[in-house]
Motif scaffolding. Structure first.
Motif, PDB file in Angstrom:
ATOM      1  N   GLN A 377       0.824  -1.215   0.000  1.00 42.64           N
ATOM      2  CA  GLN A 377       0.000   0.000   0.000  1.00 42.64           C
ATOM      3  C   GLN A 377       0.857   1.264   0.000  1.00 42.64           C
ATOM      4  N   SER A 378       2.022   1.203   0.624  1.00 41.45           N
ATOM      5  CA  SER A 378       2.899   2.377   0.605  1.00 41.45           C
ATOM      6  C   SER A 378       3.424   2.646  -0.800  1.00 41.45           C
ATOM      7  N   ASN A 379       3.458   1.598  -1.619  1.00 35.76           N
ATOM      8  CA  ASN A 379       3.910   1.736  -3.002  1.00 35.76           C
ATOM      9  C   ASN A 379       2.749   1.841  -3.980  1.00 35.76           C
ATOM     10  N   LYS A 380       1.527   1.934  -3.434  1.00 39.25           N
ATOM     11  CA  LYS A 380       0.308   2.066  -4.246  1.00 39.25           C
ATOM     12  C   LYS A 380       0.145   0.907  -5.226  1.00 39.25           C
ATOM     13  N   VAL A 381       0.452  -0.290  -4.729  1.00 34.24           N
ATOM     14  CA  VAL A 381       0.254  -1.515  -5.508  1.00 34.24           C
ATOM     15  C   VAL A 381      -1.068  -2.134  -5.086  1.00 34.24           C
ATOM     16  N   SER A 382      -1.810  -2.685  -6.032  1.00 35.39           N
ATOM     17  CA  SER A 382      -3.105  -3.291  -5.722  1.00 35.39           C
ATOM     18  C   SER A 382      -2.970  -4.380  -4.660  1.00 35.39           C
ATOM     19  N   LEU A 418      -8.761   2.534   2.401  1.00 33.76           N
ATOM     20  CA  LEU A 418      -7.775   3.197   1.550  1.00 33.76           C
ATOM     21  C   LEU A 418      -7.814   2.631   0.131  1.00 33.76           C
ATOM     22  N   GLU A 419      -7.944   1.318   0.028  1.00 33.72           N
ATOM     23  CA  GLU A 419      -7.944   0.687  -1.298  1.00 33.72           C
ATOM     24  C   GLU A 419      -9.172   1.095  -2.106  1.00 33.72           C
ATOM     25  N   LEU A 420     -10.333   1.169  -1.469  1.00 32.34           N
ATOM     26  CA  LEU A 420     -11.544   1.591  -2.181  1.00 32.34           C
ATOM     27  C   LEU A 420     -11.420   3.038  -2.647  1.00 32.34           C
ATOM     28  N   GLU A 421     -10.854   3.875  -1.817  1.00 26.80           N
ATOM     29  CA  GLU A 421     -10.655   5.273  -2.202  1.00 26.80           C
ATOM     30  C   GLU A 421      -9.723   5.373  -3.406  1.00 26.80           C
ATOM     31  N   ARG A 422      -8.672   4.560  -3.403  1.00 24.61           N
ATOM     32  CA  ARG A 422      -7.729   4.576  -4.530  1.00 24.61           C
ATOM     33  C   ARG A 422      -8.372   4.010  -5.796  1.00 24.61           C
ATOM     34  N   ASP A 423      -9.187   2.974  -5.635  1.00 21.12           N
ATOM     35  CA  ASP A 423      -9.883   2.408  -6.793  1.00 21.12           C
ATOM     36  C   ASP A 423     -10.761   3.474  -7.445  1.00 21.12           C
ATOM     37  N   LYS A 424     -11.519   4.189  -6.634  1.00 25.35           N
ATOM     38  CA  LYS A 424     -12.411   5.216  -7.170  1.00 25.35           C
ATOM     39  C   LYS A 424     -11.621   6.324  -7.868  1.00 25.35           C
ATOM     40  N   GLU A 425     -10.504   6.692  -7.275  1.00 23.78           N
ATOM     41  CA  GLU A 425      -9.667   7.741  -7.862  1.00 23.78           C
ATOM     42  C   GLU A 425      -9.110   7.297  -9.223  1.00 23.78           C
ATOM     43  N   LYS A 426      -8.673   6.036  -9.305  1.00 32.25           N
ATOM     44  CA  LYS A 426      -8.125   5.532 -10.566  1.00 32.25           C
ATOM     45  C   LYS A 426      -9.203   5.426 -11.637  1.00 32.25           C
ATOM     46  N   ILE A 427     -10.407   5.053 -11.243  1.00 27.38           N
ATOM     47  CA  ILE A 427     -11.504   4.956 -12.211  1.00 27.38           C
ATOM     48  C   ILE A 427     -11.849   6.339 -12.737  1.00 27.38           C
ATOM     49  N   HIS A 428     -11.834   7.312 -11.846  1.00 24.47           N
ATOM     50  CA  HIS A 428     -12.162   8.690 -12.240  1.00 24.47           C
ATOM     51  C   HIS A 428     -11.046   9.329 -13.053  1.00 24.47           C
ATOM     52  N   SER A 429      -9.798   9.082 -12.649  1.00 26.14           N
ATOM     53  CA  SER A 429      -8.650   9.676 -13.346  1.00 26.14           C
ATOM     54  C   SER A 429      -7.577   8.607 -13.562  1.00 26.14           C
ATOM     55  N   ASP A 437     -11.291  -1.261 -16.622  1.00 28.66           N
ATOM     56  CA  ASP A 437     -12.144  -2.436 -16.400  1.00 28.66           C
ATOM     57  C   ASP A 437     -11.599  -3.307 -15.279  1.00 28.66           C
ATOM     58  N   THR A 438     -10.286  -3.487 -15.263  1.00 29.42           N
ATOM     59  CA  THR A 438      -9.665  -4.283 -14.196  1.00 29.42           C
ATOM     60  C   THR A 438      -9.867  -3.615 -12.842  1.00 29.42           C
ATOM     61  N   ILE A 439      -9.712  -2.303 -12.807  1.00 29.08           N
ATOM     62  CA  ILE A 439      -9.875  -1.575 -11.543  1.00 29.08           C
ATOM     63  C   ILE A 439     -11.318  -1.668 -11.054  1.00 29.08           C
ATOM     64  N   LYS A 440     -12.269  -1.622 -11.977  1.00 26.37           N
ATOM     65  CA  LYS A 440     -13.677  -1.768 -11.581  1.00 26.37           C
ATOM     66  C   LYS A 440     -13.928  -3.157 -10.991  1.00 26.37           C
ATOM     67  N   VAL A 498     -18.365   3.804   4.353  1.00 22.84           N
ATOM     68  CA  VAL A 498     -19.618   4.319   3.798  1.00 22.84           C
ATOM     69  C   VAL A 498     -19.363   5.619   3.047  1.00 22.84           C
ATOM     70  N   ARG A 499     -18.507   6.467   3.623  1.00 22.04           N
ATOM     71  CA  ARG A 499     -18.207   7.761   3.007  1.00 22.04           C
ATOM     72  C   ARG A 499     -17.482   7.623   1.665  1.00 22.04           C
ATOM     73  N   SER A 500     -16.886   6.469   1.420  1.00 18.11           N
ATOM     74  CA  SER A 500     -16.206   6.270   0.131  1.00 18.11           C
ATOM     75  C   SER A 500     -17.204   6.258  -1.024  1.00 18.11           C
ATOM     76  N   ASN A 501     -18.495   5.992  -0.710  1.00 21.47           N
ATOM     77  CA  ASN A 501     -19.555   5.975  -1.728  1.00 21.47           C
ATOM     78  C   ASN A 501     -19.233   5.033  -2.883  1.00 21.47           C
ATOM     79  N   ALA A 502     -18.577   3.935  -2.580  1.00 24.25           N
ATOM     80  CA  ALA A 502     -18.244   2.967  -3.619  1.00 24.25           C
ATOM     81  C   ALA A 502     -19.503   2.248  -4.081  1.00 24.25           C
ATOM     82  N   THR A 503     -19.591   2.016  -5.386  1.00 25.28           N
ATOM     83  CA  THR A 503     -20.712   1.254  -5.952  1.00 25.28           C
ATOM     84  C   THR A 503     -20.190   0.308  -7.019  1.00 25.28           C
ATOM     85  N   THR A 504     -20.898  -0.772  -7.229  1.00 22.82           N
ATOM     86  CA  THR A 504     -20.527  -1.734  -8.262  1.00 22.82           C
ATOM     87  C   THR A 504     -21.002  -1.241  -9.625  1.00 22.82           C
ATOM     88  N   ARG A 505     -20.667  -1.986 -10.675  1.00 18.50           N
ATOM     89  CA  ARG A 505     -21.147  -1.628 -12.010  1.00 18.50           C
ATOM     90  C   ARG A 505     -22.674  -1.598 -12.041  1.00 18.50           C
TER      91      ARG A 505
END
Length: 670
Positions: A377-382, A418-429, A437-440, A498-505
């Motif tokens: 996680q410190s290296n931002k690896v999945s 932290l991982e969900l927040e990073r996933d959302k950030e990568k999907i957005h940018s 698709d892999t990140i989703k 909950v605040r991450s507001n993550a949702t599936t496809r």
């Protein structure tokens, strides 16, 4: 399109696929030129591939069939989707397929017919690259003799020379170098052909590249070809490099020690004898001359049992037959030489942790896995697989009655946030290396794993664990004060989830998943502890701010999903608890989904209907919103924004005395 036309297209395709040239000619020769073009441009989906007749014939090497098709002037560049060596290739041309499959005769026919020798796939792979991958020197020569460009790189800036070096095709490498291939081209990861050859153990190719003045450079992680070879346990390559005069003594020592450490840590090439051999050679090299090169002093790492690296030959000799000490020595050496930011460091740590888990040493397993998780996680690896792995081992510990401490569970739950927040950030940018698709996929997996971890964390925070013999819940010795603190920490972390507001496809929130009977449960230990729907998890999510009226892609709220639960009697408490929690949390019982159905309409059992009926209270605000929708009264821009969203929840439909859409009388029974 008529059934007769469909049948004709299928016949042409299968004749091409099976190489039935006479049948193919008979089918095409009686058709008009326009009809032939139509038949030959068709794309048939089969076995995960989408191919034209020409492409499938070329892919399968049917020279006579290809020759027949060429008589009818097909599109030589029409692309398709094919499978090669387990890879799905999009945008492949017939020439690319023939080259990749090693059909020289077909390659010649297509080139003579005018096929583009440099036609790239979606990832910018050319027919020449496909031939280099397969090591077909004959096709490589033919294509280059017909103007194939040896310098075209794929989307990762990986050249034909690099792929030939990686795959170990010495003759192709030699030929490309003779044609002027540039050995010092760098892929986006910073690696050169020399790096690829070294890490794959192709010592002859390493020699050949160095003869052509290939430079020894570092990749994006600071690894030279020598270090890469040592990390991958490529002993032949390491011994070749360290025999060269341009390798310093310090580089030689690092390579030998890393090689030994990797032999003790690599799950595929594990060899404790070779590990000691090379560790010993490295240590002896430190003392081989008057100017001793002492090991650098680094702080011991708790995950490695605070092991301090051996400083002398004698110290190393003392642990020669103590495999546990050699394993920790090796992990410490790898992290020192490669550095904590190198993505290759965590894998052996995880492997060693798994060995401990297999031997029921869960304490040591968790120490190592947590260390690997922090590094990644410190290296931002999945860490999608890591999070699930933790859920599995936590569940195993609870199931067999091994005491599980709260802190590691909470740390992993925090890591999930932290991982969900990073996933959302990568999907957005997304970055240049990100596959959305892999990140989703990973985000959806992390959401479900997050729910597993919530269930586990709640149980551990309350000081409970499952006894393997009776499967009863028994209290541990934790104090009530500690339990309260732990529960508060769980609430804080779930609030962040909950605040991450993550949702599936499909638009499912965490609450949707928690109440949905169809949410999958991993079957490797996790299913002993976790199940869906889960009332405890649903209540906790609601308490922590999860929206009870959130809608998925089909406008279903969590209430729509739970009322379809098919175990209304055997699991009545779960059904009742979740419905009550949702309603008490403010769930609207008259919200309609995409089909215009309310939760009452969606109920599949009489029990769910009764629970809903007993809780229904007329709400003037809801009735007013429904009237607005039914009569089409304009409201957007006329009411406050928050009321617009509220009105949108209420679709049209006849309202009965309970505020529900009328149901068929035949459905209104227990």
């Amino acid at each position: 399109m008529s059934g007769k036309q469909d049948q004709m297209k299928i016949k042409v395709f299968h004749a091409s696929k099976e190489g039935m040239s006479l049948s193919l000619y008979a089918l095409l020769s009686v058709e008009s030129e326009e009809k032939c073009r139509d038949l030959l441009s068709q794309v048939v989906e089969e076995d995960g591939q989408k191919c034209t007749p020409l492409l499938i014939a070329a892919r399968n090497g049917h020279e006579k069939a290809v020759r027949t098709i060429l008589k009818f002037s097909p599109d030589l560049e029409q692309e398709a989707t094919v499978k090669f060596d387990g890879y799905v290739i999009e945008g492949a041309s017939p020439l690319w397929c023939a080259s990749g499959a090693g059909h020289l005769g077909v390659v010649k026919m297509l080139v003579r017919a005018g096929a583009n020798v440099n036609h790239p796939t979606r990832t910018n792979s050319t027919p020449l690259r496909a031939a280099c991958f397969d090591g077909r020197l004959d096709i490589v020569k033919y294509l280059t003799e017909h103007e194939a460009d040896i310098h075209i790189a794929n989307k990762y800036n990986n050249t034909c020379l690099m792929i030939a070096a990686y795959k170990g095709h010495l003759d192709v490498v030699q030929y490309l170098l003779e044609l002027g291939a540039r050995p010092d081209e760098r892929a986006h990861c910073g690696a050169t052909a020399l790096q690829f050859a070294a890490e794959c153990g192709h010592v002859k190719i390493v020699e050949e590249l160095l003869k052509h003045n290939a430079k020894i450079t570092k990749n994006e992680h600071g690894m030279t070809p020598l270090i890469a070879a040592a990390e991958r346990t490529r002993a032949d390559v390491v011994e070749f490099f360290i025999s060269r005069s341009d390798i310093t003594r310090e580089e030689k020592i690092d390579a030998l020690e890393l090689l030994g450490a990797s032999f003790a840590s690599d799950k595929d090439n594990y060899d404790i004898e070779l590990a000691y051999k090379y560790l010993s050679l490295g240590m002896k090299e430190r003392f081989s001359q008057a100017d001793i090169i002492a090991k650098p002093k680094v702080p011991p790492i708790s995950a490695y049992d605070y092991h301090v690296e051996c400083q002398t030959v004698e110290e190393l000799e003392a642990i020669r037959h103590v495999s546990a000490s050699l394993h920790m020595e090796s992990l410490a050496i790898r992290e020192r030489i490669l550095g904590p930011h190198n993505p290759e460091v965590p894998h052996p740590v995880i492997f060693r942790g798994a060995v401990f888990a297999d031997n029921a040493r869960f304490d040591r397993c968790l120490q190592l896995w947590l260390h690997a998780l922090r590094l990644k996680q410190s290296n931002k690896v999945s860490v999608v697989k890591d999070l699930l792995r933790f859920a599995q081992v936590f569940s195993q510990m609870l199931h067999v009655g091994v005491e599980l401490e709260f802190l590691p569970v909470h740390e992993v739950l925090e890591a999930t946030v932290l991982e969900l927040e990073r996933d959302k950030e990568k999907i957005h940018s997304p970055g240049p290396k990100d596959d959305v698709d892999t990140i989703k996929d990973e985000l959806e997996s992390n959401m479900v794993t997050g729910l597993y971890l919530i269930m586990i964390a709640v149980r551990v925070a309350k000081g409970r664990m499952a006894n393997s013999s009776s499967n009863k819940i028994v209290p541990t010795e934790q104090t009530r004060h500690t339990i309260g603190d732990n529960e508060a920490k769980v609430h804080q972390t779930v609030y962040k989830l909950v605040r991450s507001n993550a949702t599936t496809r499909a638009g499912h929130s965490l609450l949707h998943l928690a109440v949905n009977p169809d949410t999958p449960v991993d079957d490797f230990h996790t299913n002993h502890v976790c199940k869906f729907p889960c009332a405890t998890t649903a209540k906790l999510l609601i308490t922590c701010g999860a929206s009870v009226n959130a809608m998925d892609a089909n406008r279903n709220t969590p209430l729509h999903l739970i009322v379809s639960y098919q175990k209304p009697i055997s699991d009545f408490l779960t059904l009742h608890s979740i419905i009550m929690a949702l309603i008490e949390g403010g769930a609207h019982m008259d919200t309609v989904n995409q089909m215009g159905a309310t939760p009452f309409d969606s109920a599949t059992t009489g029990v769910a209907e009764i629970i809903l009926r007993t809780q229904k209270k007329l709400n003037l605000k809801c009735l007013a919103a429904k009237v607005v929708k039914i009569h089409g009264i304009p409201y957007k821009g006329q009411v406050p924004t928050h009321l617009e969203a509220f009105i949108e929840l209420h679709g049209p439909g006849h309202v009965d005395g309970l505020g529900q859409r009328s149901k068929n009388p035949e459905q209104q029974h227990l």
